[in-house]
Write an enzyme that holds these catalytic residues in place. Structure first.
Site, PDB file in Angstrom:
ATOM      1  N   ASP A  68       0.838  -1.206   0.000  1.00  0.00           N
ATOM      2  CA  ASP A  68       0.000   0.000   0.000  1.00  0.00           C
ATOM      3  C   ASP A  68       0.867   1.248   0.000  1.00  0.00           C
ATOM      4  O   ASP A  68       2.100   1.151   0.087  1.00  0.00           O
ATOM      5  CB  ASP A  68      -0.988  -0.008   1.180  1.00  0.00           C
ATOM      6  CG  ASP A  68      -0.300  -0.213   2.527  1.00  0.00           C
ATOM      7  OD1 ASP A  68       0.956  -0.211   2.584  1.00  0.00           O
ATOM      8  OD2 ASP A  68      -1.008  -0.371   3.532  1.00  0.00           O
ATOM      9  N   ASN A 137      -7.511   0.644  13.724  1.00  0.00           N
ATOM     10  CA  ASN A 137      -8.959   0.517  13.488  1.00  0.00           C
ATOM     11  C   ASN A 137      -9.308  -0.826  12.854  1.00  0.00           C
ATOM     12  O   ASN A 137     -10.408  -1.006  12.361  1.00  0.00           O
ATOM     13  CB  ASN A 137      -9.459   1.658  12.601  1.00  0.00           C
ATOM     14  CG  ASN A 137      -8.800   1.637  11.227  1.00  0.00           C
ATOM     15  OD1 ASN A 137      -7.935   0.807  10.960  1.00  0.00           O
ATOM     16  ND2 ASN A 137      -9.202   2.552  10.368  1.00  0.00           N
ATOM     17  N   HIS A 139      -7.872  -2.085  10.173  1.00  0.00           N
ATOM     18  CA  HIS A 139      -7.697  -2.147   8.716  1.00  0.00           C
ATOM     19  C   HIS A 139      -6.583  -3.110   8.340  1.00  0.00           C
ATOM     20  O   HIS A 139      -5.742  -3.496   9.164  1.00  0.00           O
ATOM     21  CB  HIS A 139      -7.508  -0.747   8.107  1.00  0.00           C
ATOM     22  CG  HIS A 139      -6.176  -0.119   8.336  1.00  0.00           C
ATOM     23  ND1 HIS A 139      -5.962   1.240   8.239  1.00  0.00           N
ATOM     24  CD2 HIS A 139      -4.962  -0.629   8.664  1.00  0.00           C
ATOM     25  CE1 HIS A 139      -4.698   1.518   8.472  1.00  0.00           C
ATOM     26  NE2 HIS A 139      -4.079   0.401   8.735  1.00  0.00           N
ATOM     27  N   GLU A 144      -9.922   0.037   4.585  1.00  0.00           N
ATOM     28  CA  GLU A 144     -10.474   0.648   5.784  1.00  0.00           C
ATOM     29  C   GLU A 144     -11.832   0.040   6.144  1.00  0.00           C
ATOM     30  O   GLU A 144     -12.561  -0.446   5.265  1.00  0.00           O
ATOM     31  CB  GLU A 144     -10.656   2.155   5.551  1.00  0.00           C
ATOM     32  CG  GLU A 144      -9.357   2.924   5.290  1.00  0.00           C
ATOM     33  CD  GLU A 144      -8.585   3.249   6.556  1.00  0.00           C
ATOM     34  OE1 GLU A 144      -8.497   2.413   7.465  1.00  0.00           O
ATOM     35  OE2 GLU A 144      -8.054   4.371   6.630  1.00  0.00           O
TER      36      GLU A 144
END
Ligand code: PGA
Length: 243
Positions: A68, A137, A139, A144
């Site tokens: 990423d 979170n 991810h 996401e």
């Protein structure tokens, strides 16, 4: 998960991950590895490089893939995944460009960069090992939390939490979007190794160990992968004290 492995600390987690990478490239000299960036895999990469250099392992047939990237940064910005992988893997091991599959963080047309990357990734004969961390979170890469997840490489708006990622403290540029490989791309890995370490993630532990799967916590989808091991650093990931 196929397997949950608890380690005493980050060093032990990193050594296990490095051993796994080492085994992958020595068993298959044509191996393809997808690599996350960030604090979770950093020490594993350093240990892997040490082992490879010490033993003179030939990596000339191995392909490294960038998972990423933060969108809109220049390629030499300290905060990029690009700089991270060059510093931690490519430069120490002398890996040439042709063995590095990546997307350009400053490509003028980010969608075209995604498409080019996807075509090259799809053309790889196999993907041996995918190394992933867990976001605060939940991810995975920059997939996401949300109602939907995406199969292939795409541009994604970052959540508020992700905008505070430690890597982004190294740039003055305000980053709002990322590029990430999609969930189906990650599931292509014959083996997936999820590294559960780093601060502010202990609340995610029940979601690692229970039976639930939800797109609101993307890493839970890995419970459906036939060969995904998760290494859990007790010292940072569990609220309990390790004895
Ligand atoms: P970290 O990041 O490894 O730096 O904790 C993981 C992530 O946000 O995916």
């Amino acid at each position: 998960m196929t397997e949950l492995i608890y380690t005493r600390d980050y060093v032990e987690l990193s050594q296990l991950a490095a051993d796994n990478m080492y085994r992958t490239v020595t068993e298959n000299p044509q191996a393809v590895l997808v690599l996350a960036t960030g604090g979770s895999p950093q020490l594993a990469y350093r240990l892997f490089c040490e082992q490879v250099i010490r033993d003179g392992v030939d990596l000339s047939g191995v392909t490294f893939v960038k998972l990423d990237e933060w969108l809109g940064l220049s390629a030499d910005d300290e905060a990029t995944c690009e700089v991270f992988l060059r510093r931690e893997i490519l430069e120490p091991l002398g890996i040439p460009e042709k063995q590095f599959l990546h997307f350009d963080p400053e490509a003028p047309d980010a969608q075209a960069a995604c498409d080019r990357f996807q075509a090259a990734y799809d053309a790889l004969p196999q993907v041996d090992l995918v190394i992933l961390g867990i976001g605060k979170n939940g991810h995975l890469g920059l997939n996401e939390p949300g109602e939907n997840l995406v199969c292939n490489t795409h541009i994604i708006p970052l959540s508020q939490k992700t905008k505070t990622h430690e890597m982004l403290t190294h740039t003055s540029t305000q980053v709002t979007h990322g590029i990430t490989m999609g969930m189906a791309d990650l599931f292509r890995g014959k083996e997936v190794l999820l590294l559960a370490t780093g601060g502010e993630k202990a609340h995610l532990l029940p979601l690692l160990t229970n039976q639930q799967i939800t797109t609101q916590v993307p890493f839970t989808l890995l419970k459906m992968h036939p060969n995904c091991a998760c290494i859990v650093d007790r010292s940072s990931f569990c609220n309990e004290t390790y004895n």
